[in-house]
Design an enzyme around this catalytic site. Structure first.
Site, short mmCIF file in Angstrom:
data_model
loop_
_atom_site.label_atom_id
_atom_site.label_comp_id
_atom_site.label_asym_id
_atom_site.label_seq_id
_atom_site.Cartn_x
_atom_site.Cartn_y
_atom_site.Cartn_z
N GLU A 208 0.80 -1.23 0.00
CA GLU A 208 0.00 0.00 0.00
C GLU A 208 0.84 1.28 0.00
O GLU A 208 0.80 2.07 0.95
CB GLU A 208 -0.99 0.00 1.17
N GLU B 295 -6.80 -7.71 -1.06
CA GLU B 295 -7.19 -7.78 0.35
C GLU B 295 -8.64 -7.30 0.47
O GLU B 295 -9.03 -6.32 -0.15
CB GLU B 295 -6.37 -6.82 1.22
C1 GLA Z 1 -4.32 -2.81 4.86
C2 GLA Z 1 -2.97 -3.45 4.93
C3 GLA Z 1 -2.93 -4.72 5.72
C4 GLA Z 1 -3.77 -4.59 6.96
C5 GLA Z 1 -5.16 -4.22 6.55
C6 GLA Z 1 -6.09 -4.13 7.71
O1 GLA Z 1 -5.02 -3.17 3.74
O2 GLA Z 1 -2.40 -3.69 3.67
O3 GLA Z 1 -1.59 -4.97 6.05
O4 GLA Z 1 -3.23 -3.61 7.78
O5 GLA Z 1 -5.16 -2.96 5.95
O6 GLA Z 1 -7.40 -3.78 7.31
#
Ligand code: GLA
Ligand code: GLA
Length: 667
Positions: free
Chosen positions: A152, A309
């Site tokens: 991210e 995710e």
């Molecule tokens: C983000 C991060 C993950 C985790 C999630 C939790 O998407 O990439 O590592 O912290 O949030 O919702």
């Protein structure tokens, strides 16, 4: 030709896997359970820098080999992460100048993640070396099917104001402007006597007493996106050298990350990967999910993308972390697939017992396998196995929404005509209205090829370049239908107002000009009248004095500062049509339906608003977000989730999902 998706024989199913938090017995149970659930892809190593490189230049992959081998033996493929979002404590201690500084001048604390500045030369060098070592180590491992660089980019670390960043910003500006007089002109530095006489005088636009030069801030936003992207490219190129046949990506947050220009990023990815989390308390948050999925697909030019995710249940970082209701995880997952994802991946496989994210849901919750979440995870694995036949197919859209991150950055700088002007405010309103009309949309950059769309909608396009304006003009002239909302086409790429009356960049195509803005008070509304506006509707946020110059009025302000003047207009240009809406009506669907019908946009009629209806290739996804059963007419084929034939109609239970493989003559 770069590989565009990891080589897998089914839709990808799994998630982030952090086995380093668990003893060996649990790791062994993990793979047993993964098989039970039908998991075939997990992302490992994402936060493991200090384990992979316990001391400078000393690489240790043995612990990871054991995990990767175990996954492989069990038929589970690996999305290998590069752990560069979490520099080790030894790195920070050795390179204190790598620690980011916020806009207010605070050097951030460590003990978290994303604690290195993207412009730090030491950080870049260390990440390149680590990516090289990782690439060489796993180049021939059959389990590794793709690379997941970093985590991210852009959040929580977006802009950095440290000395390294300022130095890099000056270099970036020199490349953009070549000479200082060009910069002075672009930034309008004669205003408030800000003229620069030497590159070294230029600073990052850090917080000041009052508003800071908007063009400087806009360039700093561009610079920030470019710096993070440069970090990605450094690692990607190392990985491509080691494994030319494996796709390389990073996980975007397309709708929540305001600091990266993902159109620029998308061009550098082999496959688009996206993370999406519901705003749990927001009613109808599945509409935001759909927007995120459509934007992900659009960034990849329509190719299948990866949901990298999402969550099985509650997250842990919202004010109130509401658990998903029964069936919600399944609807969420299949909605992403409906809109072009060839994967359903979660954060994370097993809930952590310690650390900042221990209250985040997972595929294996703290409650263990005797739990609804686990049963749903297993059932979803079975659904996805049945849905394998949708892999690779595309989603057709006749309508496009114009989305430009640069315009969003510019709009949200200081001192605009109203604090109620917001990029997401208008974008969400338009997306939602189209979603409720069962219209599937693509997102496009203002300079994209628009010829395949019947209708292009620009809900918020404050900043518009000459090139973007010409593109929209050409599109309409050659027969396209364009629908533009207020406060669009106002400034150029330097946040300088286009010459002449507003909206300089769109005056001609819209056939009108704006004499004066009349933003409304908080909670003030104005009456609207006209056939294409819902009867008795009222406008919020905005009113303005429209002067027709070729366009015709299709609706008017009935009271307020612009009573009697146009609120909705239509302009015929060439063989196309350009609409303009000068307020935020309570019911956006009425004018949009007029535009959709005039443009001949095909869509199902008569369905309840809560039914999500998406065509992907030869499959029709019907997702019922409501509490009542819905019968969808004119559907012939087979529900691939149950094997049930649909002869002329499909019945979708409350909260349920039906995916129909349409018969050749099905609709
Ligand atoms: C983000 C991060 C993950 C985790 C999630 C939790 O998407 O990439 O590592 O912290 O949030 O919702
Ligand atoms: C003050 C300042 C001016 C200008 C106006 C704007 O009066 O002196 O320079 O910024 O505010 O309202």
């Amino acid at each position: 030709m770069r590989p565009r998706f990891p080589a897998l024989s089914r839709l990808a199913y799994g998630g982030d896997y952090n086995p380093e938090q668990w003893p060996r017995e649990v790791q062994e149970e993990d793979v047993r359970l993964m098989r039970e659930a039908g998991v075939n892809l997990v992302s490992v190593g994402i936060f493991s820098w200090v384990l992979m490189e316990p001391a400078p230049g000393v690489y240790e992959f043995g612990w990871l080999d054991e995990i990767v081998d175990r996954l492989h033996v069990n038929g589970i493929a690996v999305d290998m992460g590069t752990p560069t979002a979490t520099p080790p404590a030894w790195f920070t201690r050795r390179h204190p100048s790598s620690v980011p500084v916020t806009r207010t001048g605070m050097r951030i604390g460590t003990g978290s993640r994303q604690t290195a500045c993207p412009s730090s030369p030491e950080y870049r060098q260390a990440t390149a070396a680590l990516a090289r070592a990782l690439g060489e180590h796993y180049r021939d491992h059959p389990a590794v099917v793709m690379w997941h660089v970093h985590n991210e980019y852009g959040a929580p670390l977006g802009e950095c104001y440290c000395d390294n960043s300022v130095a890099a910003f000056r270099e970036w500006l020199k490349r953009r402007y070549q000479d200082l007089s060009a910069l002075n002109e672009a930034w309008g530095t004669t205003f408030w006597g800000q003229r620069y006489t030497d590159w070294e005088e230029i600073d990052a636009p850090r917080e000041s007493h009052t508003a800071v030069n908007p063009a400087q801030r806009l360039d700093f936003a561009r610079f920030t996106s470019d710096e993070h992207l440069a970090c990605f490219r450094i690692q990607r190129d190392e990985l491509r050298r080691a494994t030319p046949d494996l796709p390389v990506t990073t996980n975007f947050m397309v709708t929540n990350c305001a600091s990266m220009d993902y159109w620029a990023w998308a061009a550098e990815m082999d496959v688009i990967a996206n993370d999406h989390y519901l705003e749990a308390e927001r009613p109808d948050n599945h509409i935001d999910l759909a927007m995120s999925a459509d934007l992900s697909r659009s960034l990849g030019g329509g190719r299948p993308w990866m949901l990298m995710e999402h969550s099985t249940g509650a997250v842990n970082w919202q004010p109130r972390n509401i658990a998903k209701r029964p069936g919600e995880m399944r609807r969420n997952s299949l909605a992403h697939v409906a809109r072009g994802s060839d994967s359903v991946l979660f954060f994370q496989w097993r809930a952590s017992r310690f650390g900042a994210e221990k209250f985040h849901s997972a595929m294996v919750p703290h409650a263990g396998t005797d739990s609804q979440i686990w049963r749903d995870v297993v059932a979803l694995g079975a659904d996805l196995a049945r849905l394998g036949e949708v892999r690779g197919s595309g989603v057709e859209a006749q309508v496009a929404l114009v989305w430009d991150w640069e315009s969003a950055w510019a709009l949200e700088l200081e001192w605009r005509p109203s604090v109620d002007l917001g990029f997401r405010e208008r974008m969400d309103a338009y997306y939602e209205a189209l979603w409720r009309e069962h219209v599937t949309v693509d997102f496009v950059h203002p300079t994209a090829d628009l010829s395949r769309y019947r209708l292009v909608v620009a809900p918020t396009l404050y900043l518009l370049t000459e090139a973007g304006a010409k593109n929209l003009h050409r599109y309409v002239e050659s027969g396209g239908h364009l629908f533009v909302s207020y406060f669009s086409g106002i400034v150029d790429e330097n946040d300088t107002i286009h010459a002449g009356p507003y909206p300089g960049a769109l005056r001609e195509v819209l056939g009108l000009s704006i004499e004066e803005f009349h933003p409304l008070r908080e909670n003030e509304t104005v009456a609207l009248a006209g056939e294409a506006l819902a009867g008795g509707d009222r406008g919020r946020i905005w009113s303005e004095r429209v002067r027709l110059a070729g366009a015709e009025a299709a609706g008017r302000f009935a009271d307020g500062p612009d009573a009697g003047h146009p609120a909705l207009t239509r302009h015929r240009l060439g063989s196309g049509l350009a609409w303009y809406l000068a307020t935020a009506p309570g019911d956006l669907r009425a004018p949009l339906v007029a535009a959709l019908d005039t443009a001949g946009v095909a869509r199902p009629r008569g369905l309840p608003e809560t039914l999500e209806h998406v065509r992907r290739g030869d499959h029709l996804f019907l997702i019922n977000h409501g509490d009542d059963a819905v019968t969808v007419p004119d559907v012939t084929g087979v529900d691939v989730l149950t094997g049930t034939p649909c002869r002329g109609e499909a019945a979708v239970p409350p909260g349920g999902v039906v995916v129909v493989r349409l018969a050749a003559d099905g609709r």
